[in-house]
Design a protein around this motif. Sequence first.
Motif, PDB file in Angstrom:
ATOM      1  N   ASP A 164       0.828  -1.215   0.000  1.00  0.00           N
ATOM      2  CA  ASP A 164       0.000   0.000   0.000  1.00  0.00           C
ATOM      3  C   ASP A 164       0.858   1.259   0.000  1.00  0.00           C
ATOM      4  O   ASP A 164       0.579   2.224  -0.728  1.00  0.00           O
ATOM      5  N   ILE A 165       1.893   1.279   0.826  1.00  0.00           N
ATOM      6  CA  ILE A 165       2.758   2.462   0.888  1.00  0.00           C
ATOM      7  C   ILE A 165       3.436   2.704  -0.453  1.00  0.00           C
ATOM      8  O   ILE A 165       3.534   3.835  -0.932  1.00  0.00           O
TER       9      ILE A 165
ATOM     10  N   LEU B 285       0.820   4.133  -2.941  1.00  0.00           N
ATOM     11  CA  LEU B 285       0.527   5.538  -2.671  1.00  0.00           C
ATOM     12  C   LEU B 285       1.689   6.426  -3.103  1.00  0.00           C
ATOM     13  O   LEU B 285       1.500   7.496  -3.694  1.00  0.00           O
ATOM     14  N   SER B 286       2.894   6.000  -2.842  1.00  0.00           N
ATOM     15  CA  SER B 286       4.073   6.784  -3.225  1.00  0.00           C
ATOM     16  C   SER B 286       4.154   6.957  -4.733  1.00  0.00           C
ATOM     17  O   SER B 286       4.413   8.045  -5.240  1.00  0.00           O
TER      18      SER B 286
ATOM     19  N   PRO C 215      -4.722   9.991   3.199  1.00  0.00           N
ATOM     20  CA  PRO C 215      -3.787   8.950   3.633  1.00  0.00           C
ATOM     21  C   PRO C 215      -3.677   8.891   5.149  1.00  0.00           C
ATOM     22  O   PRO C 215      -3.643   9.924   5.823  1.00  0.00           O
ATOM     23  N   PHE C 216      -3.646   7.689   5.676  1.00  0.00           N
ATOM     24  CA  PHE C 216      -3.461   7.413   7.105  1.00  0.00           C
ATOM     25  C   PHE C 216      -4.590   7.992   7.964  1.00  0.00           C
ATOM     26  O   PHE C 216      -4.403   8.250   9.141  1.00  0.00           O
TER      27      PHE C 216
ATOM     28  N   THR D 291      -4.345   0.912   8.390  1.00  0.00           N
ATOM     29  CA  THR D 291      -3.564   2.153   8.319  1.00  0.00           C
ATOM     30  C   THR D 291      -4.333   3.311   7.702  1.00  0.00           C
ATOM     31  O   THR D 291      -3.875   4.450   7.770  1.00  0.00           O
TER      32      THR D 291
ATOM     33  N   LEU E 218      -4.812   3.538   4.432  1.00  0.00           N
ATOM     34  CA  LEU E 218      -4.250   3.804   3.099  1.00  0.00           C
ATOM     35  C   LEU E 218      -5.151   3.319   1.974  1.00  0.00           C
ATOM     36  O   LEU E 218      -5.106   3.850   0.868  1.00  0.00           O
TER      37      LEU E 218
ATOM     38  N   ALA F 280      -7.450   5.975   0.492  1.00  0.00           N
ATOM     39  CA  ALA F 280      -6.663   7.030  -0.155  1.00  0.00           C
ATOM     40  C   ALA F 280      -6.152   6.564  -1.510  1.00  0.00           C
ATOM     41  O   ALA F 280      -6.199   7.299  -2.501  1.00  0.00           O
ATOM     42  N   ILE F 281      -5.662   5.335  -1.568  1.00  0.00           N
ATOM     43  CA  ILE F 281      -5.193   4.779  -2.848  1.00  0.00           C
ATOM     44  C   ILE F 281      -6.352   4.647  -3.818  1.00  0.00           C
ATOM     45  O   ILE F 281      -6.239   4.984  -5.003  1.00  0.00           O
TER      46      ILE F 281
END
Length: 766
Positions: free
Chosen positions: A436-437, A440-441, A556-557, A571, A573, A576-577
């Motif tokens: 997920d991180i 998103l990045s 996010p978060f 989290t 995420l 947000a994604i």
Amino acid sequence: MSDAAVCFVVCEIYKREIEAVLGGSGFDAAGFLTFPSKCHTPPLNYGQLIQESGVLTRYESVCIIGGGCLYSRGGAFLTTEESGERPFRERDPRIRVIRLENCFYMFANRSIIDEYVRRRYYLITPGWLADWEGHIREWGFDRRGARSFFHEFAESLLLLDTGVDSGSAGAMKGPSAFLDLPFDVLPVNLDVFQHFLKNILLESEIDFHKKKTAEKQAAVNKKLADYAMMFQVFSAVSVIDSEEAVSDSIINLFVVVCAPARITYWPLNNGAVREPKFYGAPPGQIDTTIQHMRNMEKDYEWTKDGKGFFLRLVHRENVLGLLKIEDFAFPENKSHYMNMARTIADVAAVSIDNSRKYRELEIAREAYRVARDEANAANQAKSEFLANMSHEIRTPMNVVIGMTRLLLETDMTEEQREYADMAFTSSEVFLSLINDILDLSKIEAKKIELECVDFDLAPMLGGVRDMLYVSARKKGLKLSLDISPHIPRPLRGDPTRLRQIIINLVNNAVKFTEKGAISIQANLEKITKSHVMLHFLVTDTGVGLPKASLDRIFRPFSQADASTTRKFGGTGLGLAISKKLVELMGGRIGVESEEGKGADFWFTVRLEIGSAEGLKESKAETPASEKTAAVPEKSISGLKILLAEDNLFNQKLAVKVLEKFGLSVDVAGDGRETVEALQKASYDLVLMDVQMPEMDGYEATRAIRCSDSQVLNPNIPIVAMTANASRQDRENCLNAGMNDFISKPISSEKLLSIIRRQLFPENVKF
């Protein structure tokens, strides 16, 4: 009669002004004729007026000057009212017509007149004022009609006081009271009018001498060249340029116009005097001069000897520069110089202000560029950091998950199995968080690219339902799917990312629902010849959301509140994604919910309408690692595998997994050892790590595939087995010559499936 004599024909309201000007020096060869004022009334028959006056028998040429009154009803220049005759200029070249957009331009600078008109002033001259009641009667207005007419076009009256009647200013009270409009008085001398008429007279002389003598041609050309140069420099002042260039243009312009002995210009910025610029010798007593100019009551003032003047360059009440002109060539024309100088100063001040604002804009743009580059560099560094961290984390995670999975396959006590299950589940959750991180990045760095392939929506959504059915059933939840029959098949877009959005929403629904049902709905919102807009809805009967949290759950978060994280985990995420992916697909996402009453998450996406042929091609081009296939259980026992892996723990894990499949395994610690091993012995398949010392997996694969390779089988199947998990990494592996791709942490079932496909491709049916 003088050969160059000119008769000016003007409106009767300017009679006293033209009498005053023509009575002065330089107009001995000029006369005038007036015509009745016809503002706002049908125009005169100018042909009859000129013929009856006999002016062409007494003067060499006639110059008719006016505004809108010079057009007939038919729109032709100077024709009789109804006859439609040819314009007089065509019939008699001695008649010249100067039609101004506004006849008041004869008495003041055009920009000044236009500014007062823009501010809704109705302009009046002393000649009109002298018989203002008669003019209004001639226009057919009573007091009420006159007020209505003037109030429509003006908010105030303005007397252009030419100085021919000392009582004009006081006389303004009459029309002001009659029309119920305030008035102002703008003192204008006759210099501009005099200059205007003198130019016409000069042009008449030029025309005469052009016809009569060739000897004066050079002098005329020079005069025209001087005028051209002056206007060229004037234009240069008006252009947005650097302040340095504008300052040079201002000085050059005053040199052309005034021919002075010395010019000094001091730029001012926020009241501070900057380094001056000079024409001629530098002046003395600079500090005294600057102080004097700061204290002037007006923005202009003559020098004590009357041969120069001071000017402040002012724009919107800001003093931008100070200018001192000394010892100009023709003192007798000083009034003319001053009028021109004030006009030039106005334009120059605007240009200086523009150049400073332009400079500020350039500085802001440069600051923005630097900030943008720094932000891009930071994003790039963040992306590289996350990619590296992903690789470094996935490598030990592969061992943790793999070894835990192997541990679960051994004989253990019930307590030991419970601990191992907890470790395995936590590892899977940790891996999901890493994915997920990274997603998103990549989205925030705008480095994610959507696929555009043909796919069938119904099987894709059916697969999502089947995949999540078990987790819903464990909680006693009903999971249903409803797809509108109006949705065309197939579609074209990115099915992987669409699946990811729906899985995120359904997983959330399962997590926050303790009893009841969850439904997935897909409907057609809009369709064109080439595209569709689909509307998806995921509903649940769970805990719902408080209204205060609806705006932040897609950040996010972020979650509904702190207790959500403690009770349900996660989290924040996923949503947000999903939001960013939906926006990349040209859609929107939202939620409708009340606390304790479940939630309705919806989103729209814009997709192309696909084709059956494209769907077949998409299936044919899908990498083996992404296909679902029925693979025959043909034995792979005893086949030889070469494992290219530099990490000792990953070596041990892979060897254990492969030996459980009945495979024979040799290990190479880097790419160079891999190539050397393939040169010495035959193998059935290579499992190739990408990041290795000495020679990485890409280089090793290219060395194996190259035409002059010394390996025993250059076409040996090569499967990338790497912690680099992005789509770009997969494409890089395939482009290097590898046959397939599996990312770490590795699922033993998926690895076995890929090995079977590569070893027995002819038996795989899709």
